[in-house]
Design a protein around this motif. Sequence first.
Motif, PDB file in Angstrom:
ATOM      1  N   ASP A 128     -32.022-132.010 -13.020  1.00 49.24           N
ATOM      2  CA  ASP A 128     -33.157-132.471 -13.504  1.00 49.24           C
ATOM      3  C   ASP A 128     -33.767-131.167 -14.290  1.00 49.24           C
ATOM      4  O   ASP A 128     -34.738-131.618 -14.802  1.00 49.24           O
ATOM      5  N   GLY A 129     -33.632-130.023 -13.880  1.00 49.28           N
ATOM      6  CA  GLY A 129     -34.379-129.009 -14.460  1.00 49.28           C
ATOM      7  C   GLY A 129     -35.551-128.654 -13.930  1.00 49.28           C
ATOM      8  O   GLY A 129     -36.517-128.065 -14.466  1.00 49.28           O
ATOM      9  N   LYS A 130     -35.734-129.325 -12.570  1.00 50.19           N
ATOM     10  CA  LYS A 130     -37.051-129.154 -12.056  1.00 50.19           C
ATOM     11  C   LYS A 130     -37.179-127.746 -11.376  1.00 50.19           C
ATOM     12  O   LYS A 130     -38.211-127.082 -11.209  1.00 50.19           O
ATOM     13  N   ILE A 131     -36.071-127.077 -11.012  1.00 48.77           N
ATOM     14  CA  ILE A 131     -35.979-125.810 -10.206  1.00 48.77           C
ATOM     15  C   ILE A 131     -34.972-124.968 -11.016  1.00 48.77           C
ATOM     16  O   ILE A 131     -34.355-125.312 -11.813  1.00 48.77           O
ATOM     17  N   ARG A 132     -35.007-123.787 -10.720  1.00 55.31           N
ATOM     18  CA  ARG A 132     -33.819-122.704 -10.965  1.00 55.31           C
ATOM     19  C   ARG A 132     -33.378-121.993  -9.873  1.00 55.31           C
ATOM     20  O   ARG A 132     -33.903-122.415  -8.611  1.00 55.31           O
ATOM     21  N   SER A 133     -32.125-121.440  -9.924  1.00 55.00           N
ATOM     22  CA  SER A 133     -31.425-120.664  -8.780  1.00 55.00           C
ATOM     23  C   SER A 133     -30.805-119.453  -9.280  1.00 55.00           C
ATOM     24  O   SER A 133     -30.885-118.982 -10.384  1.00 55.00           O
ATOM     25  N   ALA A 134     -30.465-118.614  -8.150  1.00 49.04           N
ATOM     26  CA  ALA A 134     -29.747-117.374  -8.417  1.00 49.04           C
ATOM     27  C   ALA A 134     -28.453-117.307  -7.520  1.00 49.04           C
ATOM     28  O   ALA A 134     -28.275-118.119  -6.352  1.00 49.04           O
ATOM     29  N   GLY A 172     -31.822-114.795 -12.469  1.00 43.60           N
ATOM     30  CA  GLY A 172     -32.697-115.973 -12.071  1.00 43.60           C
ATOM     31  C   GLY A 172     -33.715-115.805 -11.167  1.00 43.60           C
ATOM     32  O   GLY A 172     -34.854-116.420 -10.914  1.00 43.60           O
ATOM     33  N   ALA A 173     -33.386-114.797 -10.172  1.00 41.48           N
ATOM     34  CA  ALA A 173     -34.536-114.727  -9.055  1.00 41.48           C
ATOM     35  C   ALA A 173     -35.751-114.202  -9.283  1.00 41.48           C
ATOM     36  O   ALA A 173     -36.830-114.324  -8.397  1.00 41.48           O
ATOM     37  N   MET A 174     -36.001-113.460 -10.664  1.00 42.03           N
ATOM     38  CA  MET A 174     -37.384-113.019 -10.811  1.00 42.03           C
ATOM     39  C   MET A 174     -38.273-114.105 -11.331  1.00 42.03           C
ATOM     40  O   MET A 174     -39.454-114.154 -11.304  1.00 42.03           O
ATOM     41  N   HIS A 222     -35.376-108.420 -20.486  1.00 39.32           N
ATOM     42  CA  HIS A 222     -34.338-109.723 -20.443  1.00 39.32           C
ATOM     43  C   HIS A 222     -34.803-110.690 -19.523  1.00 39.32           C
ATOM     44  O   HIS A 222     -34.325-110.885 -18.535  1.00 39.32           O
ATOM     45  N   SER A 223     -35.896-111.506 -19.821  1.00 35.84           N
ATOM     46  CA  SER A 223     -36.612-112.500 -19.055  1.00 35.84           C
ATOM     47  C   SER A 223     -35.840-113.576 -19.177  1.00 35.84           C
ATOM     48  O   SER A 223     -36.024-114.603 -18.413  1.00 35.84           O
ATOM     49  N   ALA A 224     -34.807-113.786 -19.950  1.00 38.94           N
ATOM     50  CA  ALA A 224     -34.026-115.005 -20.166  1.00 38.94           C
ATOM     51  C   ALA A 224     -33.288-115.323 -18.901  1.00 38.94           C
ATOM     52  O   ALA A 224     -32.736-114.439 -18.268  1.00 38.94           O
ATOM     53  N   HIS A 225     -33.199-116.694 -18.485  1.00 35.86           N
ATOM     54  CA  HIS A 225     -32.368-117.104 -17.354  1.00 35.86           C
ATOM     55  C   HIS A 225     -33.348-116.456 -16.197  1.00 35.86           C
ATOM     56  O   HIS A 225     -32.448-116.519 -15.248  1.00 35.86           O
ATOM     57  N   GLY A 226     -34.437-116.095 -16.244  1.00 29.47           N
ATOM     58  CA  GLY A 226     -35.054-115.824 -14.898  1.00 29.47           C
ATOM     59  C   GLY A 226     -35.021-114.213 -14.444  1.00 29.47           C
ATOM     60  O   GLY A 226     -35.222-113.966 -13.536  1.00 29.47           O
ATOM     61  N   GLY A 227     -34.675-113.437 -15.748  1.00 26.21           N
ATOM     62  CA  GLY A 227     -34.374-111.982 -15.218  1.00 26.21           C
ATOM     63  C   GLY A 227     -33.226-111.579 -14.150  1.00 26.21           C
ATOM     64  O   GLY A 227     -32.541-112.409 -13.792  1.00 26.21           O
ATOM     65  N   HIS A 228     -32.989-110.319 -13.968  1.00 26.31           N
ATOM     66  CA  HIS A 228     -32.070-109.845 -12.913  1.00 26.31           C
ATOM     67  C   HIS A 228     -32.730-109.145 -11.905  1.00 26.31           C
ATOM     68  O   HIS A 228     -33.324-108.229 -12.027  1.00 26.31           O
ATOM     69  N   ALA A 229     -32.514-109.716 -10.610  1.00 28.70           N
ATOM     70  CA  ALA A 229     -33.383-109.111  -9.439  1.00 28.70           C
ATOM     71  C   ALA A 229     -32.621-108.336  -8.657  1.00 28.70           C
ATOM     72  O   ALA A 229     -31.298-108.597  -8.294  1.00 28.70           O
TER      73      ALA A 229
END
Length: 411
Positions: A128-134, A172-174, A222-229
């Motif tokens: 649903d695009g409500k959350i993101r994941s890593a 994605g974890a950022m 690189h904020s796209a896709h939630g960064g790299h953490a």
Amino acid sequence: MDFTYDDRTKALRTQLLSFMESEIYPVEHHFHDCAEANESQWERPAVMADLKRKARAQGLWNLFLPDDTHGAGLTNLQYAPLAEITGWSPEVAPEALNCNPPDTGNMELLSLFGTPDQQRDWLDPLLDGKIRSAYCMTEPNVSSSDPSNLETAIDDDGDHWIINGVKWWSTGAMSSDCQLLIVMGVSDPGADVRGRHSLVLIPRNTPGVTVERGLQIFGFLHSAHGGHAQVRFDNVRVPKANLLGERGRGQALAQARLGPGRIHHCMRMIGMAERALELMCKRANERTAFGKHIADQGIVQHWIAQSRVRIDQLRLYVLRAAWLIDTVGAREARTEISAIKVAAPDTVEWIVDKAIQVHGAGGMSQDHPLAMLWAQARTMRFIDGADEVHRMVVATKELRKHPMVTIGEGV
């Protein structure tokens, strides 16, 4: 092999091309401006929510997932030209269509191996695009191309798993929208290397989970896709029900995730190359140097011609790999997947480099997308396996065609 687009692919291509022109390209500057201003650097501009709403309303949603129960039900061959189009704007378009890594791979894992409860809790909100994941696999202190080196421990403690270790490049974890971490670790250290690892689902807000820092790519945030953490797990406790798939099957699950993910990257990279070539041609026609258009310079014409040849070669190679996955499966097509994973970054990096050269000093600046495209292409030589590992896969298959002759047996 027939790579002719079927009617459904043609219709989706037309629809997606229109969406890119009307919705994606006009708002790209919002994402660049946000990064430059360093405002909420790991968060996405508000316009992304609007793009997602419009894409979903038009049926341009979850196109990557061949499972028609959860996704669009497209084959890899049908999805390839659509992913290529999103590659023209890799920072924006894939996410707008809910087709962005690492969520795509994580959704594939959950759809294939998740229990009904895991799918309800995590797959449904991701779809649903409500959350993101890593996805947390790579580690800073070992060569993670060899999974046997991984040190993160997943210890059995009655009704729970206890996780300890450090991961990085956890894409994605950022993001504050990231609520799920899929973590690979060693659950059975005494087992054969193929049965040593497991995958566990860890809610990001679980006590003991610390997102320590965001990593830059060649100086880009690189904020796209939630960064790299970089993520630390310190005595993180999760229920046994959070195991994804079977215990000790982590490597097999990872390969099921990485196979489609690798080809999706290659599909998008063709679009990146096409955009770089378009920008190179426009710049060459607009600028003059030493009394004539840059386009009239022999070396520039050579670069443009070679770019077209390389792009078309790569596209056919990727389509063939997609066709093989559809017909014989990712496991049987693993050599071809490795081959395109080598060819795509090499091709795109070369083309973007030449486009930068034609643009002059401006090509390195934020005034054009080329510097980011180059950084992404160079990064792809590590993502989902280093070049050297994929070359080893291809070379091994070739060598098996010609068995080694023992000395004394003759030639």
